[in-house]
Write a protein that holds these residues in place. Structure first.
Motif, short mmCIF file in Angstrom:
data_model
loop_
_atom_site.label_atom_id
_atom_site.label_comp_id
_atom_site.label_asym_id
_atom_site.label_seq_id
_atom_site.Cartn_x
_atom_site.Cartn_y
_atom_site.Cartn_z
N PRO A 98 0.82 -1.22 0.00
CA PRO A 98 0.00 0.00 0.00
C PRO A 98 0.85 1.26 0.00
CG PRO A 98 0.15 -0.87 2.21
CD PRO A 98 0.87 -1.85 1.31
N VAL A 99 0.20 2.38 -0.26
CA VAL A 99 0.83 3.70 -0.15
C VAL A 99 0.54 4.20 1.27
CG1 VAL A 99 0.85 6.08 -0.97
CG2 VAL A 99 0.53 4.20 -2.59
N ILE A 100 1.59 4.57 1.97
CA ILE A 100 1.45 5.08 3.34
C ILE A 100 1.92 6.53 3.35
CG2 ILE A 100 2.20 4.85 5.73
CD1 ILE A 100 2.61 1.86 5.17
N PHE A 101 1.08 7.41 3.83
CA PHE A 101 1.41 8.83 3.91
C PHE A 101 1.97 9.13 5.30
CE2 PHE A 101 -1.92 8.75 0.67
CZ PHE A 101 -1.31 9.48 -0.33
N ILE A 102 3.18 9.65 5.35
CA ILE A 102 3.77 10.13 6.60
C ILE A 102 3.73 11.65 6.50
CG2 ILE A 102 5.82 10.19 8.05
CD1 ILE A 102 6.55 7.45 6.82
N LEU A 103 2.89 12.24 7.29
CA LEU A 103 2.62 13.68 7.15
C LEU A 103 3.47 14.52 8.08
CD1 LEU A 103 -1.27 13.48 7.00
CD2 LEU A 103 0.36 13.47 5.12
N SER A 104 3.82 15.68 7.60
CA SER A 104 4.50 16.67 8.42
C SER A 104 3.49 17.79 8.68
CB SER A 104 5.73 17.21 7.69
OG SER A 104 5.37 17.79 6.47
N PRO A 105 3.77 18.66 9.65
CA PRO A 105 2.84 19.75 9.91
C PRO A 105 2.57 20.56 8.65
CG PRO A 105 4.51 19.64 11.62
CD PRO A 105 4.92 18.67 10.55
N GLY A 106 1.32 20.76 8.37
CA GLY A 106 0.92 21.52 7.19
C GLY A 106 0.73 20.67 5.94
N GLY A 107 1.14 19.41 6.00
CA GLY A 107 1.00 18.53 4.84
C GLY A 107 -0.36 17.85 4.84
N ASP A 108 -1.08 17.96 3.75
CA ASP A 108 -2.40 17.35 3.65
C ASP A 108 -2.59 16.82 2.23
OD1 ASP A 108 -4.96 16.47 3.99
OD2 ASP A 108 -5.85 18.47 4.17
N PRO A 109 -2.45 15.50 2.03
CA PRO A 109 -2.55 14.93 0.69
C PRO A 109 -3.99 14.64 0.24
CG PRO A 109 -2.02 13.21 2.22
CD PRO A 109 -2.05 14.50 3.01
N VAL A 110 -4.98 15.01 1.04
CA VAL A 110 -6.36 14.65 0.71
C VAL A 110 -6.80 15.22 -0.63
CG1 VAL A 110 -8.78 14.85 1.43
CG2 VAL A 110 -7.03 14.31 3.11
N SER A 111 -6.48 16.48 -0.90
CA SER A 111 -6.91 17.06 -2.18
C SER A 111 -6.23 16.34 -3.36
CB SER A 111 -6.62 18.56 -2.22
OG SER A 111 -5.24 18.80 -2.15
N LEU A 112 -4.95 15.99 -3.22
CA LEU A 112 -4.27 15.22 -4.27
C LEU A 112 -4.93 13.86 -4.47
CD1 LEU A 112 -0.51 15.85 -3.44
CD2 LEU A 112 -1.74 16.66 -5.43
N LEU A 113 -5.26 13.22 -3.37
CA LEU A 113 -5.88 11.90 -3.42
C LEU A 113 -7.27 11.96 -4.06
CD1 LEU A 113 -5.50 8.94 -2.65
CD2 LEU A 113 -6.48 9.47 -0.43
N LEU A 114 -8.05 12.95 -3.68
CA LEU A 114 -9.39 13.10 -4.26
C LEU A 114 -9.32 13.40 -5.76
CD1 LEU A 114 -11.18 15.13 -1.45
CD2 LEU A 114 -11.48 12.71 -2.00
N THR A 115 -8.40 14.25 -6.16
CA THR A 115 -8.22 14.56 -7.59
C THR A 115 -7.80 13.33 -8.37
OG1 THR A 115 -7.59 16.82 -7.05
CG2 THR A 115 -6.97 16.02 -9.22
N HIS A 116 -6.86 12.58 -7.83
CA HIS A 116 -6.40 11.37 -8.50
C HIS A 116 -7.53 10.34 -8.60
CE1 HIS A 116 -3.70 8.32 -9.97
NE2 HIS A 116 -4.10 7.51 -9.01
N ALA A 117 -8.29 10.19 -7.53
CA ALA A 117 -9.41 9.25 -7.54
C ALA A 117 -10.43 9.64 -8.61
CB ALA A 117 -10.08 9.20 -6.18
N ALA A 118 -10.71 10.93 -8.75
CA ALA A 118 -11.66 11.39 -9.77
C ALA A 118 -11.11 11.13 -11.17
CB ALA A 118 -11.95 12.88 -9.58
N GLU A 119 -9.81 11.36 -11.37
CA GLU A 119 -9.20 11.11 -12.68
C GLU A 119 -9.26 9.64 -13.07
OE1 GLU A 119 -5.22 12.58 -12.23
OE2 GLU A 119 -5.82 14.69 -12.45
N GLN A 120 -9.18 8.77 -12.09
CA GLN A 120 -9.19 7.34 -12.35
C GLN A 120 -10.60 6.74 -12.33
OE1 GLN A 120 -6.35 5.69 -13.24
NE2 GLN A 120 -5.54 7.77 -13.21
#
Length: 88
Positions: free
Chosen positions: A58-80
């Motif tokens: 799986p892809v595991i996100f290790i986040l730092s303060p201020g990092g939020d991959p949700v918008s990238l993930l939602l955009t990618h999911a919509a593209e696919q």
């Protein structure tokens, strides 16, 4: 005397005397000893990560303060075509 110390010794002095500056001193140490490439975050492509991911890797996100991959993930999911299958 300060100029004769190694970067690591300088970081130790900062730790002892001015611990609130330790983060900066450690960044300087890493940049000096290992190189600036160890301080700059690598480019992240969710598309490349998704291609490399499998059911057992799986892809595991290790986040730092201020990092939020949700918008990238939602955009990618919509593209696919998987936007309706993604829950957050």
């Amino acid at each position: 005397a300060w100029l004769q110390l190694t970067q690591f010794q300088r970081a130790l002095v900062v730790l002892c005397c001015r611990s609130h500056h330790l983060t900066f001193a450690l960044k300087e140490f890493v940049t000096w000893e290992l190189g600036p490439q160890f301080m700059d975050p690598p480019f992240f492509s969710i598309r490349e990560s998704a291609v490399a991911a499998t059911a057992t890797t799986p892809v595991i996100f290790i986040l730092s303060p201020g990092g939020d991959p949700v918008s990238l993930l939602l955009t990618h999911a919509a593209e696919q075509g998987f936007a309706n299958r993604l829950k957050s």
